[in-house]
Scaffold this active site. Sequence first.
Site, PDB file in Angstrom:
ATOM      1  N   HIS A  55      61.863 -29.298  60.255  1.00  0.00           N
ATOM      2  CA  HIS A  55      60.664 -30.127  60.370  1.00  0.00           C
ATOM      3  C   HIS A  55      60.128 -30.096  61.808  1.00  0.00           C
ATOM      4  CE1 HIS A  55      58.130 -33.677  59.259  1.00  0.00           C
ATOM      5  NE2 HIS A  55      58.215 -33.907  60.554  1.00  0.00           N
ATOM      6  N   GLU A  56      61.000 -30.392  62.758  1.00  0.00           N
ATOM      7  CA  GLU A  56      60.553 -30.437  64.159  1.00  0.00           C
ATOM      8  C   GLU A  56      60.176 -29.034  64.647  1.00  0.00           C
ATOM      9  OE1 GLU A  56      59.807 -33.251  65.106  1.00  0.00           O
ATOM     10  OE2 GLU A  56      61.075 -34.521  63.842  1.00  0.00           O
TER      11      GLU A  56
ATOM     12  N   HIS B 289      56.634 -28.474  63.777  1.00  0.00           N
ATOM     13  CA  HIS B 289      55.769 -29.076  64.804  1.00  0.00           C
ATOM     14  C   HIS B 289      55.782 -28.197  66.064  1.00  0.00           C
ATOM     15  CE1 HIS B 289      54.762 -32.874  62.928  1.00  0.00           C
ATOM     16  NE2 HIS B 289      56.010 -33.243  62.782  1.00  0.00           N
TER      17      HIS B 289
ATOM     18  N   GLU C 290      51.427 -32.594  60.848  1.00  0.00           N
ATOM     19  CA  GLU C 290      52.439 -32.869  59.831  1.00  0.00           C
ATOM     20  C   GLU C 290      52.426 -31.788  58.734  1.00  0.00           C
ATOM     21  OE1 GLU C 290      54.571 -35.023  60.580  1.00  0.00           O
ATOM     22  OE2 GLU C 290      55.681 -35.469  58.760  1.00  0.00           O
TER      23      GLU C 290
HETATM   24 ZN    ZN Z   1      56.624 -34.870  61.571  1.00  0.00          ZN
END
Ligand code: ZN
Length: 508
Positions: free
Chosen positions: A269-270, A273, A299
């Site tokens: 997830h990170e 980003h 996101e």
């Molecule tokens: Zn996030």
Amino acid sequence: MAATAELYQELVGRLKETSLLGSCVNVLGWDEQTYLPTQGAEHRSNQLGLLAGMIHDRATHPRVGELLGELGQRSDLGEPDSAPVVNVREARRYYDRATKLPKSLVEELSRVTSLGQQAWVKARKASDFAQFRPWLEKIVELKRQEARCIGFDGGVPYDALLDEYEPGMKVGDVQAVFTPLREALVKMVAAIAGASKKPDVMILHRRFPVEAQRVFATDVAKRIGFDFEAGRLDVTAHPFCNGIGPGDCRLTTRYNENHFPEAFFGVLHEAGHGMYEQGLDRGAYGTPMGDSVSLGIHESQSRMWENFVGRSRPFWSHFYPQAQAHFPDALGTVSLCDFYGAINDVRPSFIRVEADEVTYNLHIMLRFELEQPLISGDLNPADVPTVWTETFTRYFGIVPPDDRRGCLQDVHWSGGMLGYFPTYALGNMYAAQLYNAADRDLGGLEGQFAKGEFQPLKEWLNKHIHHKGKQYRPQRLVEMVTGEKLSPQPLIDHLWRKFGPLYGVGRE
Ligand code: ZN
């Protein structure tokens, strides 16, 4: 009269300096969350306070207003959507928001949210909403004032708050996609809850040594395209990604030796980003053209890598043998099929940050349902726990046992971040739309994932999203890239396609 180019260069110079100061705040903030000794906290908050004041003074400097006023009238600035026009447009937007808020309100918000967060930590621990209620009342009142200062059309004050996180988005736009999404998800969750097929999630609670988790997650993040020459991964209590500047992006995670998904999918997830931050146009650093477009689009990147890629079967048909090699005791005798089922377990649960791909969006919609009337004045903060429980039960079919697992679970309201939550679900919808477009353009992503090829998707996102900076507003960007307006349908289709077969359930 000064030449347009000269004025523009002066503006860009000022914007870049403000960004550089902001990136110093980011370094200090990252350090605060990772390595800062406890006794350094007060000194750090003095450093951060000083810098915040300096940034505010620069951002609202009267000379910036003069430059924006002058440049706004120049017809020789550039073509529509060219870098100078976009930079002036977005700098104007930022300047207006910053100067519309009286300093007294900004300071009061900062003071109240800082104390409010401390009160929230205590109230959550005690699972006692009454302790937090006076703070929520103050914060809501200040946010209503903020909305009035910023201004809004059509009598919807929440629009002014939402706009900070998702520029151009209105409550009506959000409702138009949330309503059909909610109806589809409530049905899907009920169908899955009634399914006889259930994955064995206990296999993910075996012992996964932390060092092996770190090595494996780092390797996978590298393989999907996060550049460790331009970033790093550290440990924190509340994971985040911090894009400090060109060539420097910090990811964080936390490891749980007895629960594999937490750190692994957190890192994916990170890293999603992070790849957005690393993919920004370095030459445009410090200007809106070199900055990410919105929280929703940010996101969409993290959710795409975490869920659409990282929780897909082809991803694991490639990586699972490596996972078994890293965790022979835990996964040596577990089949790929059982593992895939376990990482895609769907069940109603109370805590948003632990929610699965299907139920997650319902958690967001619940918060949106409460935030709007709080800001419009139709909901009294004292009634939040009752309305929370009633709405939660309707969406999930289970009743939150206490405030800690109900309305006190998130930090956002105590920090004054009202208007933020919808961007999480928008990100999921954008992710589905962008994934489909990439899949069409690149001729079948799943075949590529199964061969361990992630570069084509990463480069596609670099080109179509990351390099574009703030050139277009998020909704327009998605429409240009995918050929369709924001819609919940691609996400609903994706979820049925994936979870229907997993649970042996169908649409009707
Ligand atoms: Zn996030």
